[in-house]
Motif scaffolding. Sequence first.
Motif, PDB file in Angstrom:
ATOM      1  N   ILE A   1       0.623  -1.044  -0.378  1.00 35.01           N
ATOM      2  CA  ILE A   1       0.251   0.031   0.097  1.00 35.01           C
ATOM      3  C   ILE A   1       0.900   1.222  -0.083  1.00 35.01           C
ATOM      4  O   ILE A   1       1.920   1.460   0.944  1.00 35.01           O
ATOM      5  N   TRP A   2       0.563   2.245  -1.007  1.00 42.80           N
ATOM      6  CA  TRP A   2       1.555   2.973  -1.009  1.00 42.80           C
ATOM      7  C   TRP A   2       0.648   4.319  -0.899  1.00 42.80           C
ATOM      8  O   TRP A   2      -0.685   4.626  -1.277  1.00 42.80           O
ATOM      9  N   THR A   3       1.402   5.224   0.290  1.00 43.94           N
ATOM     10  CA  THR A   3       0.251   6.385   1.276  1.00 43.94           C
ATOM     11  C   THR A   3       0.926   7.229   0.595  1.00 43.94           C
ATOM     12  O   THR A   3       2.410   8.121   0.955  1.00 43.94           O
TER      13      THR A   3
ATOM     14  N   MET B   1       2.830   8.417  -9.067  1.00 42.88           N
ATOM     15  CA  MET B   1       1.034   6.949  -9.695  1.00 42.88           C
ATOM     16  C   MET B   1       1.815   7.032 -10.236  1.00 42.88           C
ATOM     17  O   MET B   1       1.279   5.218 -11.146  1.00 42.88           O
ATOM     18  N   GLU B   2       2.590   7.343 -11.939  1.00 39.76           N
ATOM     19  CA  GLU B   2       2.942   6.388 -12.944  1.00 39.76           C
ATOM     20  C   GLU B   2       4.321   5.378 -12.566  1.00 39.76           C
ATOM     21  O   GLU B   2       4.533   4.493 -13.690  1.00 39.76           O
ATOM     22  N   ASP B   3       4.876   5.723 -11.225  1.00 36.49           N
ATOM     23  CA  ASP B   3       5.962   4.596 -10.650  1.00 36.49           C
ATOM     24  C   ASP B   3       5.557   3.534  -9.911  1.00 36.49           C
ATOM     25  O   ASP B   3       5.435   2.299  -9.241  1.00 36.49           O
ATOM     26  N   ALA B   4       3.981   3.682  -9.578  1.00 38.06           N
ATOM     27  CA  ALA B   4       3.205   2.884  -8.171  1.00 38.06           C
ATOM     28  C   ALA B   4       2.511   1.872  -9.553  1.00 38.06           C
ATOM     29  O   ALA B   4       1.105   1.465  -8.748  1.00 38.06           O
ATOM     30  N   GLN B   5       3.037   1.002 -10.589  1.00 36.04           N
ATOM     31  CA  GLN B   5       2.111   0.686 -11.237  1.00 36.04           C
ATOM     32  C   GLN B   5       2.360  -0.938 -10.659  1.00 36.04           C
ATOM     33  O   GLN B   5       1.549  -1.430 -10.102  1.00 36.04           O
ATOM     34  N   ASN B   6       3.038  -1.547  -9.836  1.00 37.10           N
ATOM     35  CA  ASN B   6       2.966  -2.465  -8.760  1.00 37.10           C
ATOM     36  C   ASN B   6       2.167  -2.221  -7.471  1.00 37.10           C
ATOM     37  O   ASN B   6       2.325  -3.400  -6.891  1.00 37.10           O
ATOM     38  N   ALA B   7       2.148  -1.318  -7.040  1.00 39.16           N
ATOM     39  CA  ALA B   7       1.636  -1.254  -5.853  1.00 39.16           C
ATOM     40  C   ALA B   7      -0.211  -1.745  -5.721  1.00 39.16           C
ATOM     41  O   ALA B   7      -0.535  -1.581  -6.718  1.00 39.16           O
ATOM     42  N   ARG B   8      -0.134  -2.827  -4.793  1.00 40.99           N
ATOM     43  CA  ARG B   8      -1.355  -3.037  -4.899  1.00 40.99           C
ATOM     44  C   ARG B   8      -2.822  -2.620  -4.462  1.00 40.99           C
ATOM     45  O   ARG B   8      -3.569  -2.588  -4.626  1.00 40.99           O
ATOM     46  N   ALA B   9      -2.727  -0.902  -3.844  1.00 41.33           N
ATOM     47  CA  ALA B   9      -3.484  -0.011  -3.364  1.00 41.33           C
ATOM     48  C   ALA B   9      -2.554   1.682  -3.185  1.00 41.33           C
ATOM     49  O   ALA B   9      -1.317   1.589  -2.770  1.00 41.33           O
ATOM     50  N   VAL B  10      -3.222   2.459  -3.848  1.00 35.73           N
ATOM     51  CA  VAL B  10      -2.242   3.490  -3.073  1.00 35.73           C
ATOM     52  C   VAL B  10      -3.561   4.805  -3.045  1.00 35.73           C
ATOM     53  O   VAL B  10      -4.509   4.854  -3.032  1.00 35.73           O
ATOM     54  N   ILE B  11      -3.115   4.970  -1.458  1.00 34.32           N
ATOM     55  CA  ILE B  11      -4.105   6.051  -0.974  1.00 34.32           C
ATOM     56  C   ILE B  11      -3.620   7.645  -0.729  1.00 34.32           C
ATOM     57  O   ILE B  11      -2.341   7.835  -0.767  1.00 34.32           O
TER      58      ILE B  11
ATOM     59  N   ILE C   1      -0.574  19.148 -17.007  1.00 36.89           N
ATOM     60  CA  ILE C   1       0.284  18.402 -16.241  1.00 36.89           C
ATOM     61  C   ILE C   1      -1.385  17.713 -15.106  1.00 36.89           C
ATOM     62  O   ILE C   1      -0.770  17.111 -14.145  1.00 36.89           O
ATOM     63  N   TRP C   2      -2.031  18.662 -15.343  1.00 40.21           N
ATOM     64  CA  TRP C   2      -3.267  18.367 -14.058  1.00 40.21           C
ATOM     65  C   TRP C   2      -3.540  17.020 -15.036  1.00 40.21           C
ATOM     66  O   TRP C   2      -4.338  15.986 -13.920  1.00 40.21           O
ATOM     67  N   GLU C   3      -3.902  16.645 -16.588  1.00 34.96           N
ATOM     68  CA  GLU C   3      -4.158  15.897 -16.696  1.00 34.96           C
ATOM     69  C   GLU C   3      -3.216  14.452 -16.871  1.00 34.96           C
ATOM     70  O   GLU C   3      -3.680  13.287 -16.618  1.00 34.96           O
ATOM     71  N   ARG C   4      -2.104  14.508 -17.126  1.00 32.80           N
ATOM     72  CA  ARG C   4      -1.077  13.800 -16.559  1.00 32.80           C
ATOM     73  C   ARG C   4      -1.245  13.445 -15.499  1.00 32.80           C
ATOM     74  O   ARG C   4      -0.842  11.740 -15.368  1.00 32.80           O
ATOM     75  N   LEU C   5      -1.462  14.115 -14.845  1.00 35.54           N
ATOM     76  CA  LEU C   5      -1.796  13.010 -12.724  1.00 35.54           C
ATOM     77  C   LEU C   5      -3.083  12.306 -12.750  1.00 35.54           C
ATOM     78  O   LEU C   5      -3.406  11.483 -12.432  1.00 35.54           O
ATOM     79  N   SER C   6      -4.284  13.442 -13.520  1.00 35.30           N
ATOM     80  CA  SER C   6      -5.327  12.398 -13.345  1.00 35.30           C
ATOM     81  C   SER C   6      -5.245  11.035 -14.319  1.00 35.30           C
ATOM     82  O   SER C   6      -6.048  10.632 -14.042  1.00 35.30           O
ATOM     83  N   GLY C   7      -4.927  11.401 -15.427  1.00 38.73           N
ATOM     84  CA  GLY C   7      -5.148   9.962 -15.987  1.00 38.73           C
ATOM     85  C   GLY C   7      -3.825   8.841 -15.267  1.00 38.73           C
ATOM     86  O   GLY C   7      -4.229   7.675 -15.595  1.00 38.73           O
ATOM     87  N   ALA C   8      -3.002   9.819 -14.726  1.00 41.13           N
ATOM     88  CA  ALA C   8      -1.674   8.310 -14.339  1.00 41.13           C
ATOM     89  C   ALA C   8      -2.408   7.490 -13.283  1.00 41.13           C
ATOM     90  O   ALA C   8      -2.986   6.109 -12.860  1.00 41.13           O
TER      91      ALA C   8
END
Length: 205
Positions: A10-12, A36-46, A72-79
């Motif tokens: 879990i990434w917080t 968020m782009e690096d969190a592809q292996n996270a099972r959950a992100v808070i 950058i806003w769209e990049r973030l929400s898309g990720a």
Amino acid sequence: MIDVSKTADIWTVTINRPDKANSLTHAMLTELAQIMEDAQNARAVILTGTGKVFSAGADLDEARAGLAKSEIWERLSGAIAALPGLSIAALNGTLAGGAMGMALACDLRIAVPSARFFYPVMKLGFLPQPSDPARMSALIGPARTKLILMGGQKIDADEALRFGLIDRIIEGDALLDHAAELSALTVAADPKIAQDIKQMCTASS
């Protein structure tokens, strides 16, 4: 100004600029998008914030200098939307402006009772971020989306819950524990099964 902790898959991710109501600079948004782009292996992100405000949106000085229209806003929400694991916005307080896109892109949204929600871009002379109206409409319907984006209404946590903008109201001292509790079954499940269920839910929405 962005803190990340990783425990049991879990990434917080915590926005940590409480002296400025967690308002977001371009550098902070870029860092969030990369996380968020690096969190592809996270099972959950808070995703949460420090203090009594989740985020007031764009830093005003940078917004006037062009941040309000940045991609950058769209990049973030898309990720966030592309995360294969469960994503939860644990809203420790008020959510305003372009910061709404982060929460809208999450799978679940929980908030403290004192949270308020508003998105005053039209008043400020800007359009909302491109994906935000559609994501908001999918949650609360077109008319209520217009109530917020065009009517300029600030809604409280109770109304947000009735609308479907958030999923639960949780007292502040239990907010992160509840987010972890919601993540537990997904973290324990077969990753492929969890990802397939998430995709099935998205396909049916």
